[in-house]
Scaffold this motif. Structure first.
Motif, PDB file in Angstrom:
ATOM      1  N   HIS A  97       0.841  -1.197   0.000  1.00 61.92           N
ATOM      2  CA  HIS A  97       0.000   0.000   0.000  1.00 61.92           C
ATOM      3  C   HIS A  97       0.877   1.248   0.000  1.00 61.92           C
ATOM      4  CE1 HIS A  97      -3.990  -1.821   0.412  1.00 61.92           C
ATOM      5  NE2 HIS A  97      -3.322  -2.798   0.971  1.00 61.92           N
ATOM      6  N   ASP A  98       1.707   1.369  -1.053  1.00 58.79           N
ATOM      7  CA  ASP A  98       2.556   2.528  -1.188  1.00 58.79           C
ATOM      8  C   ASP A  98       1.762   3.671  -1.797  1.00 58.79           C
ATOM      9  OD1 ASP A  98       2.995   2.470  -4.255  1.00 58.79           O
ATOM     10  OD2 ASP A  98       3.456   0.429  -3.605  1.00 58.79           O
ATOM     11  N   ALA A  99       2.395   4.845  -1.835  1.00 53.97           N
ATOM     12  CA  ALA A  99       1.685   6.031  -2.317  1.00 53.97           C
ATOM     13  C   ALA A  99       1.243   5.880  -3.768  1.00 53.97           C
ATOM     14  CB  ALA A  99       2.588   7.256  -2.159  1.00 53.97           C
ATOM     15  N   GLY A 100       2.084   5.243  -4.605  1.00 50.81           N
ATOM     16  CA  GLY A 100       1.730   5.076  -6.017  1.00 50.81           C
ATOM     17  C   GLY A 100       0.515   4.204  -6.211  1.00 50.81           C
ATOM     18  N   LEU A 101       0.432   3.123  -5.445  1.00 51.69           N
ATOM     19  CA  LEU A 101      -0.724   2.240  -5.557  1.00 51.69           C
ATOM     20  C   LEU A 101      -1.975   2.912  -5.014  1.00 51.69           C
ATOM     21  CD1 LEU A 101      -1.988  -0.434  -6.292  1.00 51.69           C
ATOM     22  CD2 LEU A 101      -1.152  -1.389  -4.135  1.00 51.69           C
ATOM     23  N   LEU A 102      -1.834   3.629  -3.910  1.00 54.05           N
ATOM     24  CA  LEU A 102      -2.988   4.349  -3.367  1.00 54.05           C
ATOM     25  C   LEU A 102      -3.516   5.373  -4.376  1.00 54.05           C
ATOM     26  CD1 LEU A 102      -1.816   4.891   0.320  1.00 54.05           C
ATOM     27  CD2 LEU A 102      -3.700   3.424  -0.461  1.00 54.05           C
ATOM     28  N   ARG A 103      -2.600   6.003  -5.108  1.00 55.40           N
ATOM     29  CA  ARG A 103      -3.027   6.950  -6.136  1.00 55.40           C
ATOM     30  C   ARG A 103      -3.801   6.228  -7.240  1.00 55.40           C
ATOM     31  NH1 ARG A 103       1.081  11.084  -9.363  1.00 55.40           N
ATOM     32  NH2 ARG A 103      -0.499  12.100 -10.666  1.00 55.40           N
ATOM     33  N   ALA A 104      -3.336   5.029  -7.625  1.00 51.75           N
ATOM     34  CA  ALA A 104      -4.053   4.244  -8.637  1.00 51.75           C
ATOM     35  C   ALA A 104      -5.442   3.862  -8.140  1.00 51.75           C
ATOM     36  CB  ALA A 104      -3.249   2.999  -9.001  1.00 51.75           C
ATOM     37  N   GLU A 105      -5.541   3.444  -6.872  1.00 54.42           N
ATOM     38  CA  GLU A 105      -6.841   3.131  -6.286  1.00 54.42           C
ATOM     39  C   GLU A 105      -7.766   4.348  -6.310  1.00 54.42           C
ATOM     40  OE1 GLU A 105      -7.198   0.903  -2.559  1.00 54.42           O
ATOM     41  OE2 GLU A 105      -5.029   0.600  -2.687  1.00 54.42           O
ATOM     42  N   ASP A 106      -7.203   5.496  -5.996  1.00 51.32           N
ATOM     43  CA  ASP A 106      -8.006   6.712  -5.952  1.00 51.32           C
ATOM     44  C   ASP A 106      -8.549   7.077  -7.337  1.00 51.32           C
ATOM     45  OD1 ASP A 106      -7.672   7.017  -3.243  1.00 51.32           O
ATOM     46  OD2 ASP A 106      -6.010   8.436  -3.403  1.00 51.32           O
ATOM     47  N   ALA A 160     -10.668   0.362 -16.713  1.00 49.60           N
ATOM     48  CA  ALA A 160     -10.246   1.360 -15.727  1.00 49.60           C
ATOM     49  C   ALA A 160      -9.145   0.811 -14.831  1.00 49.60           C
ATOM     50  CB  ALA A 160     -11.446   1.810 -14.897  1.00 49.60           C
ATOM     51  N   MET A 161      -9.289  -0.434 -14.388  1.00 46.56           N
ATOM     52  CA  MET A 161      -8.251  -1.032 -13.544  1.00 46.56           C
ATOM     53  C   MET A 161      -6.939  -1.167 -14.307  1.00 46.56           C
ATOM     54  SD  MET A 161     -10.270  -3.864 -11.202  1.00 46.56           S
ATOM     55  CE  MET A 161     -10.903  -4.860 -12.559  1.00 46.56           C
ATOM     56  N   SER A 162      -7.020  -1.640 -15.562  1.00 43.30           N
ATOM     57  CA  SER A 162      -5.810  -1.795 -16.378  1.00 43.30           C
ATOM     58  C   SER A 162      -5.139  -0.444 -16.616  1.00 43.30           C
ATOM     59  CB  SER A 162      -6.169  -2.432 -17.724  1.00 43.30           C
ATOM     60  OG  SER A 162      -6.767  -3.697 -17.559  1.00 43.30           O
ATOM     61  N   LEU A 163      -5.947   0.571 -16.909  1.00 43.86           N
ATOM     62  CA  LEU A 163      -5.411   1.906 -17.172  1.00 43.86           C
ATOM     63  C   LEU A 163      -4.786   2.492 -15.912  1.00 43.86           C
ATOM     64  CD1 LEU A 163      -5.067   4.105 -19.284  1.00 43.86           C
ATOM     65  CD2 LEU A 163      -7.408   4.874 -18.786  1.00 43.86           C
ATOM     66  N   ALA A 164      -5.457   2.320 -14.771  1.00 47.18           N
ATOM     67  CA  ALA A 164      -4.918   2.844 -13.510  1.00 47.18           C
ATOM     68  C   ALA A 164      -3.589   2.178 -13.171  1.00 47.18           C
ATOM     69  CB  ALA A 164      -5.923   2.631 -12.383  1.00 47.18           C
ATOM     70  N   LEU A 167       2.435   2.044 -12.923  1.00 43.50           N
ATOM     71  CA  LEU A 167       3.718   1.407 -13.192  1.00 43.50           C
ATOM     72  C   LEU A 167       4.676   2.362 -13.911  1.00 43.50           C
ATOM     73  CD1 LEU A 167       2.434  -2.109 -14.357  1.00 43.50           C
ATOM     74  CD2 LEU A 167       3.433  -1.532 -12.130  1.00 43.50           C
ATOM     75  N   LYS A 168       4.148   3.069 -14.914  1.00 42.52           N
ATOM     76  CA  LYS A 168       4.997   3.999 -15.674  1.00 42.52           C
ATOM     77  C   LYS A 168       5.379   5.217 -14.838  1.00 42.52           C
ATOM     78  CE  LYS A 168       6.718   4.815 -19.847  1.00 42.52           C
ATOM     79  NZ  LYS A 168       7.651   3.900 -20.514  1.00 42.52           N
ATOM     80  N   PHE A 222     -10.217  -2.978  -4.942  1.00 42.77           N
ATOM     81  CA  PHE A 222      -9.655  -4.307  -4.678  1.00 42.77           C
ATOM     82  C   PHE A 222      -8.994  -4.849  -5.943  1.00 42.77           C
ATOM     83  CE2 PHE A 222     -10.251  -8.886  -5.206  1.00 42.77           C
ATOM     84  CZ  PHE A 222      -9.716  -9.416  -4.044  1.00 42.77           C
ATOM     85  N   GLY A 223      -9.707  -4.785  -7.063  1.00 43.70           N
ATOM     86  CA  GLY A 223      -9.181  -5.305  -8.317  1.00 43.70           C
ATOM     87  C   GLY A 223      -7.921  -4.590  -8.758  1.00 43.70           C
ATOM     88  N   THR A 224      -7.849  -3.280  -8.511  1.00 40.48           N
ATOM     89  CA  THR A 224      -6.653  -2.518  -8.858  1.00 40.48           C
ATOM     90  C   THR A 224      -5.451  -3.013  -8.068  1.00 40.48           C
ATOM     91  OG1 THR A 224      -7.995  -0.575  -9.410  1.00 40.48           O
ATOM     92  CG2 THR A 224      -5.668  -0.195  -8.947  1.00 40.48           C
ATOM     93  N   ARG A 225      -5.644  -3.265  -6.769  1.00 36.04           N
ATOM     94  CA  ARG A 225      -4.546  -3.778  -5.944  1.00 36.04           C
ATOM     95  C   ARG A 225      -4.101  -5.162  -6.426  1.00 36.04           C
ATOM     96  NH1 ARG A 225      -8.054  -1.865  -1.891  1.00 36.04           N
ATOM     97  NH2 ARG A 225      -8.548  -3.999  -1.194  1.00 36.04           N
ATOM     98  N   VAL A 226      -5.065  -6.036  -6.703  1.00 37.55           N
ATOM     99  CA  VAL A 226      -4.729  -7.397  -7.133  1.00 37.55           C
ATOM    100  C   VAL A 226      -4.036  -7.378  -8.492  1.00 37.55           C
ATOM    101  CG1 VAL A 226      -5.685  -9.636  -7.809  1.00 37.55           C
ATOM    102  CG2 VAL A 226      -6.578  -8.468  -5.791  1.00 37.55           C
ATOM    103  N   LEU A 227      -4.582  -6.593  -9.423  1.00 39.04           N
ATOM    104  CA  LEU A 227      -4.004  -6.540 -10.767  1.00 39.04           C
ATOM    105  C   LEU A 227      -2.591  -5.957 -10.727  1.00 39.04           C
ATOM    106  CD1 LEU A 227      -4.888  -7.222 -13.665  1.00 39.04           C
ATOM    107  CD2 LEU A 227      -5.616  -4.846 -13.914  1.00 39.04           C
ATOM    108  N   ASP A 228      -2.391  -4.929  -9.909  1.00 45.40           N
ATOM    109  CA  ASP A 228      -1.064  -4.343  -9.755  1.00 45.40           C
ATOM    110  C   ASP A 228      -0.075  -5.388  -9.248  1.00 45.40           C
ATOM    111  OD1 ASP A 228       0.651  -1.699  -9.255  1.00 45.40           O
ATOM    112  OD2 ASP A 228       0.807  -2.937  -7.446  1.00 45.40           O
ATOM    113  N   ARG A 229      -0.455  -6.127  -8.232  1.00 49.75           N
ATOM    114  CA  ARG A 229       0.421  -7.144  -7.659  1.00 49.75           C
ATOM    115  C   ARG A 229       0.692  -8.249  -8.677  1.00 49.75           C
ATOM    116  NH1 ARG A 229       1.209  -8.271  -2.159  1.00 49.75           N
ATOM    117  NH2 ARG A 229      -0.544  -6.924  -1.660  1.00 49.75           N
ATOM    118  N   PHE A 230      -0.353  -8.645  -9.383  1.00 42.43           N
ATOM    119  CA  PHE A 230      -0.206  -9.717 -10.373  1.00 42.43           C
ATOM    120  C   PHE A 230       0.786  -9.320 -11.484  1.00 42.43           C
ATOM    121  CE2 PHE A 230      -1.617 -11.149 -14.591  1.00 42.43           C
ATOM    122  CZ  PHE A 230      -1.341 -12.517 -14.465  1.00 42.43           C
TER     123      PHE A 230
END
Length: 451
Positions: free
Chosen positions: A13-22, A137-141, A146-147, A439-447
């Motif tokens: 749950h770093d700042a970058g991932l939280l931004r993607a969730e937001d 949306a999850m893929s785009l976030a 990542l970039k 939730f899906g954004t976190r899982v997809l990011d980790r995957f």
């Protein structure tokens, strides 16, 4: 530290991932507000180019080199592809793909306008919310995260946002595979829609259904030719009568029950979780115990052929010389030849048959990709179980499998136990939970960072 060096079960749950969730909720809402209705009629198409340009701008904004492609002589059928280089270029790449278009929606039937993208009552509402602007949306976030954060995944990741899936992919995935396969060079595996969502089984245990197979599609046209004549005369060679008899025979026919490897593995997993038996001598009765899920699973136990349209005649008192019917056929993996033989026996030689179709696809539910899917889900929902399943419909996986990719449905969503998710696909009041998107954004990011 680059993500490919991180432990898969760590806390991310770093700042970058939280931004993607937001931002994922806003991205989903924005995409839904772009009306990308695909009727299949070129004269009525709207919005695909606008949606593709929206995605391209969001990717370019964080530094991606974006390829925008329209198919041949069909302006407006926009496709967007971007590649994120991985740490090991010798490994097979991962394709993350989704379609921009949606099926029509009648605003008069909805609680909210289907293209409002309304965020209320804990859901994002609108046509495409689950099919499949949630995954877009999850893929785009995640792609932006990542970039933006300079994260290098273990292998190349190609993000593709595609046109025309709802009308056969002729101007999207199919066209790209035929004319621009170099855009997917090196990709050996792919993920997309209609998988990774949760179902709550016995004692509140959640299973996440990963699509590892899908039935083949055959859009069949039946045609009978006979003698035209006056409607007031005795007429024993009537095309409408002959066609109606053939359609009724086909529509009432029950194809044989066949348990494929994917279905067997799914049922075995449910048995392990619940203790429920699925005896082959009453498999359909046993599947009924799955509640709303039984509609999905039941459709993968046998081939189906459902008549959907009839066309004949032009005046009340004229017996036409031609009558036609449309039939939506869905065929299990390995059943194509047997299906053709059965169809010929049912319809006989006097009924002409022509069709367009896409083959069944099936991937083994094993290997590193499955292990990483499972670990990514467990990191966010401990105690959950990933199960393979077969989808009765079709996706762009049919096209990408022609390039040798193993294709899976993995658009992870943790859903409320009482939500009839299957009914939302192409349904009225389509919506996706806000918490499920995050939730899906976190899982997809980790995957992606560990695949």
């Amino acid at each position: 530290m680059s993500a490919h060096n991180e432990g898969i079960s760590g806390t991310d749950h770093d700042a970058g991932l939280l931004r993607a969730e937001d931002e994922v909720v806003g991205l989903a809402s924005d995409l839904i507000r772009i009306d990308t209705t695909n009727t299949g009629d070129p004269e009525t198409l709207v919005g695909e180019r606008a949606a593709a340009e929206f995605v391209a701008a969001k990717l370019s904004e964080v530094g991606y080199d974006v390829t925008y492609v329209e198919s041949g002589d069909h302006p407006g059928r926009g496709n967007v592809i971007a590649r994120l280089p991985g740490a090991d270029p010798t490994r097979g790449g991962l394709l993350v793909h989704g379609h921009l278009d949606v099926v029509p929606a009648d605003p008069a039937e909805w609680s909210v306008h289907p293209f409002s993208g309304a965020v209320q009552d804990g859901y994002v509402w609108g046509r495409g919310a689950v099919d499949m602007k949630d995954m877009l949306a999850m893929s785009l976030a995640v792609a932006r995260r990542l970039k933006r954060d300079g994260i290098t995944p273990p292998r190349d990741v190609v993000f593709a946002f595609l046109a025309d899936e709802e009308a056969g992919s002729f101007h999207g995935a199919q066209w790209l595979v035929d004319h621009r396969p170099e855009l997917f060079e090196g990709c050996t595996e792919a993920i997309s829609e209609v998988g990774g969502f949760s179902v709550t089984l016995k004692d509140g245990v959640r299973a996440y259904l990963v699509q590892s197979a899908e039935k083949g599609i055959r859009w069949l046209k039946l045609r009978v030719r006979a003698r035209a004549g006056h409607g007031s005369m005795v007429h024993d060679d009537n095309a409408v009568t002959k066609l109606s008899e053939a359609v009724a025979k086909l529509g009432n026919h029950r194809f044989p029950l066949v348990l494929t490897d994917s279905v067997r593995e799914f049922l075995a997993g449910v048995t392990e979780i619940t203790g429920w038996d699925f005896p082959e001598n009453d498999i359909e009765g046993a599947v009924a115990k799955l509640g709303n899920l039984s509609r999905i699973v039941g459709a993968t136990l046998r081939d189906t052929a459902n008549p959907t349209m009839l066309t004949a005649g032009y005046k009340h008192n004229v017996i036409p010389s031609v009558a036609e019917a449309a039939v939506d056929c869905r065929i299990l993996p390995g059943r194509e030849e047997a299906f053709d033989r059965e169809l010929a026996e049912l319809l006989g030689p006097d009924v002409e048959r022509e069709w367009v179709g896409l083959p069944p696809v099936e991937a083994k539910f094993e290997g590193r990709i499955v292990d990483v899917m499972t670990a990514s889900l467990l990191a966010e929902d401990p105690g959950a179980k990933a199960l393979p399943y077969m989808m009765s419909g079709g996706t762009d996986a049919k096209s990408f499998s022609r390039l040798g990719m193993n294709c899976f449905g993995f658009a992870p969503l943790k859903l409320p136990a009482d939500l009839d998710f299957a009914a939302l696909f192409h349904g009225v009041d389509e919506r996706v939970p806000v918490d499920a998107l995050k939730f899906g954004t976190r899982v997809l990011d980790r995957f992606i960072r560990n695949s």
